[in-house]
Design an enzyme around this catalytic site. Structure first.
Site, PDB file in Angstrom:
ATOM      1  N   ASP A 104     -13.074   3.218   1.472  1.00 33.43           N
ATOM      2  CA  ASP A 104     -11.856   4.036   1.538  1.00 33.43           C
ATOM      3  C   ASP A 104     -12.100   5.311   2.338  1.00 33.43           C
ATOM      4  O   ASP A 104     -11.538   6.358   2.041  1.00 33.43           O
ATOM      5  CB  ASP A 104     -11.352   4.366   0.111  1.00 33.43           C
ATOM      6  CG  ASP A 104      -9.981   5.030   0.118  1.00 33.43           C
ATOM      7  OD1 ASP A 104      -9.230   4.825   1.082  1.00 33.43           O
ATOM      8  OD2 ASP A 104      -9.673   5.768  -0.837  1.00 33.43           O
ATOM      9  N   GLU A 154      -3.719   0.963   0.530  1.00 29.78           N
ATOM     10  CA  GLU A 154      -4.243   0.539  -0.777  1.00 29.78           C
ATOM     11  C   GLU A 154      -3.441  -0.665  -1.280  1.00 29.78           C
ATOM     12  O   GLU A 154      -3.700  -1.198  -2.353  1.00 29.78           O
ATOM     13  CB  GLU A 154      -4.145   1.680  -1.794  1.00 29.78           C
ATOM     14  CG  GLU A 154      -5.368   2.583  -1.819  1.00 29.78           C
ATOM     15  CD  GLU A 154      -5.586   3.350  -0.535  1.00 29.78           C
ATOM     16  OE1 GLU A 154      -4.592   3.898   0.010  1.00 29.78           O
ATOM     17  OE2 GLU A 154      -6.729   3.387  -0.054  1.00 29.78           O
ATOM     18  N   ASN A 186      -8.258   3.662   6.004  1.00 32.73           N
ATOM     19  CA  ASN A 186      -9.242   2.706   5.509  1.00 32.73           C
ATOM     20  C   ASN A 186      -8.770   1.264   5.683  1.00 32.73           C
ATOM     21  O   ASN A 186      -7.608   1.000   5.965  1.00 32.73           O
ATOM     22  CB  ASN A 186      -9.502   2.982   4.026  1.00 32.73           C
ATOM     23  CG  ASN A 186      -8.229   2.923   3.212  1.00 32.73           C
ATOM     24  OD1 ASN A 186      -7.489   3.902   3.172  1.00 32.73           O
ATOM     25  ND2 ASN A 186      -7.943   1.797   2.584  1.00 32.73           N
TER      26      ASN A 186
HETATM   27 CA    CA Z   1      -6.972   5.465   1.603  1.00 29.08          CA
END
Ligand code: CA
Length: 713
Positions: free
Chosen positions: A328, A203, A283
């Site tokens: 994600d 992230e 992700n």
């Molecule tokens: Ca993630």
């Protein structure tokens, strides 16, 4: 009635067993010094020597002293306080009556597994300021045992080796590029004499990789990067050269500069016969594919299951669950290995139920997809094409720089909370969720690269606004719903489900006693009949549950152990749920609970934390400042302190701040006055004016909350 008579007789026999009959022989046990590959693969029934118990990660305990007939007598044998108030996700390991359990901030305790007496503890002293780099709480999921040592990954990226008897530090190695916000929350595995560890950070701006270290010396043996590096430079291996073709370079930002992602932060399994280590990858970074790879591309090896040759780290095969991920959809949910009879033939399979909502069964030798079906509500794809192995995507789900409502949500139809495979029923038990997310994508113009902050290419302020507008128009988002689900992996269909009190819940355990154990957000810990799903026993632990239970035995007595401590991604970002334990009891003191037959049936709540809220100070801010505060808060603060300033109380609810805090926003947010407690400075992404606007927005929300709770007469 003969049925009743038989049942009564059975209860009598079981009671005799519990009372300490001839059957109550201590099972053979494995001291930590003797833990090796053979011990992990063929461990005695009473041990739990590796994260998923054995390398196949089935999380099935062969113990049956606690069973469907007597589970009602289960109660607390002892508990142990961690003195932390953040998420607890750990799987305790048990070897020869000693338990090794980890908590928030990567702290580790060795306990007498029979009495709970502390034998030693280890605090790696993770700097509080590193907490900012953990997307989903300062959690740790456990340790590995190997030949007399305990291996622990720390939140700030160290891998340490400790003496299992004394807790003495034997070596410590740095596993990360410290200029980037990597974290370790996962449990290492030791395979073939190598300690294997991944990392989180997709992230932010990281390039995920998994590394193997010599268990004796701590020397790095191999490293596998999940995504390619700078395409102008030679890649580390042919697999990454091949992956380059699946990435585009056209945009303003280059993936190898702003991250790429793929963090392998959780799932690992190992097949010793094939010598293959299976790793789940995360992700894309940023989430929005249009920013990291404009024009498309599968972006190998994001959101994939990798089979690596354990000796070299070379890629044997891969299967990408979400090609070109933009939602994600990590493929980091745990991986289970099993032998299943499919179409009359015994197949050596690998199973994963990742965030994207499909249950995958693969041939674990070749990576061939055998079957895939949705186990939750899914709208991003209509199904998986078994010929190509690819999802049949719903084009509306690719939000680009527009809005889309996508199911499952980012937290996933199933996240890291472990599922369990019971070879007796042939069923997989999944802590699953039906949820939806709103995405509003950014483009090269609106996206601002923030190296050490969330770096997603998704406009969280626009997302929050869209949800608020929907509520105003009478269309609130549907609630996210949690379940314990029993899944037949051969027929690829649900056998039973039980609804949970909240959406974000704990991992599961199945046992030879015909039981499935698991807990949830509301603090209830339950035993389910593995065949029917009937709830046979429940206890209110008065603390929210995320962690998976384990089972072990000492001196012939079977125990169930479970950490209770609310947090993780859902515990931080989701708005307050009035039914959650943390809302009901106003406390999130971490505790380890250990249960046995005949234990205490009640648990007392601990005293609430903090001070009661005072009336917030007066607010004087214009509409433009409040709007700016809403945008900045949504983009920077919401993921930990909760959207709309509504925290679920794991991280303080800013609306309920003690009076002095309202005068300390600059000190706290810009100067790092609370960094040691986990609130780092954000001066690299927020200006003084931004902080003033955030304070104004939070204060506005505080007044709304105060006025709601204290209506004027
Ligand atoms: Ca993630």
């Amino acid at each position: 009635m003969p049925g009743r008579a038989i049942r009564l007789a059975f209860v009598a026999v079981t009671a005799a067993l519990v009372a300490g009959s001839a059957f109550a022989q201590p099972a053979a046990q494995v001291p930590a010094a003797k833990v090796d590959a053979a011990a992990i693969e063929h461990q005695p029934a009473g041990e739990w020597l590796s994260y998923g118990r054995t390398y196949s990660e089935q999380r099935f305990s062969p113990l049956d002293q606690i069973n469907t007939a007597n589970v009602k007598q289960l109660g607390v044998a002892w508990d142990f306080r961690t003195y932390t108030v953040r998420g607890l996700e750990g799987t305790p390991l048990v070897a020869n009556g000693v338990m090794y359990v980890t908590g928030s901030w990567s702290k580790l305790w060795a306990l007498d597994a029979k009495t709970g007496k502390e034998l030693w503890s280890y605090d790696p002293k993770v700097p509080g300021s590193w907490g900012r780099y953990a997307c989903c709480d300062v959690v740790n999921r456990g340790v590995a045992l190997w030949r007399g040592a305990v291996y622990l990954g720390t939140l700030d990226g160290r891998l340490v080796k400790l003496d299992a008897k004394t807790g003495k530090l034997l070596w410590s190695v740095n596993t990360i590029d410290r200029s980037r916000p990597y974290t370790i929350t996962g449990a290492p595995r030791v395979v073939d004499g190598l300690v294997v560890i991944g990392n989180g950070g997709a992230e932010y701006n990281t390039r995920g990789y998994v590394s193997a270290y010599d268990a004796r010396t701590g020397k790095k043996v191999w490293r596998f990067y999940v995504v390619p590096g700078d395409p102008k430079k030679p890649q580390a291996n042919p697999a990454l050269t091949a992956a380059l073709k699946t990435w585009n370079t056209g945009g303003k930002y280059k993936w190898w500069q702003i991250g790429g992602g793929g963090a392998p932060w959780n799932a690992m399994a190992f097949d010793p016969k094939l010598g293959l280590l299976y790793v789940g990858t995360g992700n894309g970074d940023p989430w929005n594919r249009d920013i990291r790879s404009p024009g498309g591309g599968d972006n190998l090896y994001l959101s994939s299951i990798l089979a690596l040759q354990v000796k070299t780290g070379k890629l044997a095969w891969y299967y990408q669950t979400t090609p070109g991920d933009t939602w994600d959809f990590d493929s980091t949910a745990d991986i289970i290995l099993a032998d299943l009879k499919i179409g009359g033939k015994l197949r050596h399979v690998l199973m994963q139920a990742p965030k994207n909502g499909f249950f995958y069964v693969l041939d674990r030798e070749t990576g061939k997809l055998l079957s895939a079906k949705p186990f939750a509500v899914v709208n991003w794809a209509k199904g998986i094409d078994l010929k190509t192995g690819r999802p049949i995507e719903n084009p509306d789900a690719r939000y680009k720089d527009k809005m889309a409502v996508v199911m499952p949500r980012q937290a996933g139809a199933h996240n890291w909370q472990p599922m369990s495979f019971d070879p007796q029923t042939g069923l997989v038990y999944i802590p699953s969720e039906d949820g939806s997310a709103v995405f509003v994508g950014q483009n090269d113009k609106s996206f601002v690269y923030r190296p050490r902050a969330w770096n997603l290419g998704v406009d969280f302020a626009a997302v929050s606004q869209a949800i608020l507008d929907g509520i105003k128009a009478g269309h609130p988002p549907p609630p996210n719903l949690g379940y314990v689900k029993a899944w037949d992996p051969v027929a690829q269909k649900e056998v039973w489900h039980q609804p949970m009190g909240g959406a974000w819940n704990g991992g599961l355990l199945s046992t030879a006693g015909g039981l499935v154990f698991g807990g949830g957000a509301d603090g209830l810990f339950s035993a389910y009949d593995a065949k029917t799903g009937a709830i046979l026993w429940s206890i209110d632990l008065k603390t929210g549950i995320l962690a998976p239970p384990v089972s072990y035995s000492v001196d012939g007595v079977q125990y169930i152990a479970l950490l209770a401590g609310w947090g993780g991604a859902g515990g931080l970002a989701d708005p307050r749920d009035p039914n959650s334990a943390v809302s009901k009891y106003q406390t999130n003191q971490g505790r380890l609970f250990v249960f046995k037959l005949g234990g205490a049936q009640q648990v007392a709540a601990l005293a609430p934390e903090g001070v009661p809220p005072a009336e917030p100070p007066p607010l004087s801010a214009d509409a433009a400042t409040l709007e700016k505060g809403f945008v900045k808060y949504s983009q920077t603060c919401a993921v930990c302190h909760g959207f709309y300033a509504q925290s679920d109380d794991v991280i303080p609810d800013l609306r309920l701040a003690p009076a002095p805090v309202w005068d300390q926003y600059d000190d706290i947010v810009l100067k790092g006055a609370m960094a040691d407690g986990g609130m780092a400075s954000f001066k690299d992404v927020l200006s003084k004016a931004d902080v003033a606007a955030i304070r104004a927005y939070v204060l506005e929300q505080a007044h709304l909350a105060w006025d709601g709770a204290h209506p004027k007469k």
